[in-house]
Scaffold this active site. Sequence first.
Site: not given
Length: 298
Positions: A22, A105, A107, A152, A202
């Site tokens: 990522e 968390r 992203n 995202n 995404d």
Amino acid sequence: MAPALEAVAVSVLCAERCHLGEGPAYDSASDTAWWFDIIERRLFEARLGTGEVAIHALPAMASALAMVDARRQLLVTEDGLALRDIATGALERVAAVEADNAATRSNDARVHPSGTFWFSTMGRKAEPGAGTLYAFHAGAVIPLLPGITIPNAICFSPDGTVGYFADTAAGQLFRVRLDPASGLPLEAPTLLHVHAGAGGLDGAVTDAEGLIWCAIWGGARLNAYSPAGDLVRSIALPARQTTCPVFVGPAFDRVLVTSAWEGMDEAARAADPEHGRTFLLDIGVKGRAEPRVRLGGL
């Protein structure tokens, strides 16, 4: 009518498989690309001119970064923002973000043309509504939008007047009008596009003309959307779980795309032989340099 799936020239930049690749970023000054394997706590550094790739171990999960200057990066980690010294790898805490919430968390992230840094959090198990969009502006972390399941596709129009983001879980891409001087919203977001078909929206980046290029997790493709929300191109990728693109190269004429094997069992990985690898694509369009983040009062 949806555009036909295109085949373009694709090469493997890095064959090392990422559990959850990522957050790719590109520093044009050094011709270096960076990306993360979130789950395995690794930071990849690729010198594009030579093809040399180094892998740096991290003390915590991290998911994205922004260049500060030639010496430093700002990392988005599982418990906040941290400055990283490129030469030594030393980390210095800048701001705690949800550090007391073990269920979330970091992203996605992207720097606005003003230098304001948008980033997001999500539940470690994608718990509904656990994610939040934030902005790091003038040295402060500002919550923008809570209650998003998987925030995202953070990216911005070239002139900085519009921001985009998605909720992968809902299959929705949004636009929001921004103050170009600050990168902060001027009004509530509006729905721009609803994803149909396999996979989910995404990570994303805009090109020099303002098209939104979005990796489709589970769809083995990179889609391009117009600022009006129309799907205008769809490009095949060799890994099913593609995660995020960024334009790279001195002319910003190639696209780096990360991928992941998270959640895939042995049979699924065998059926997807390029899973977790990092790719370079020639798509026939140009991007632009990613802005450097402004640290404000720090």
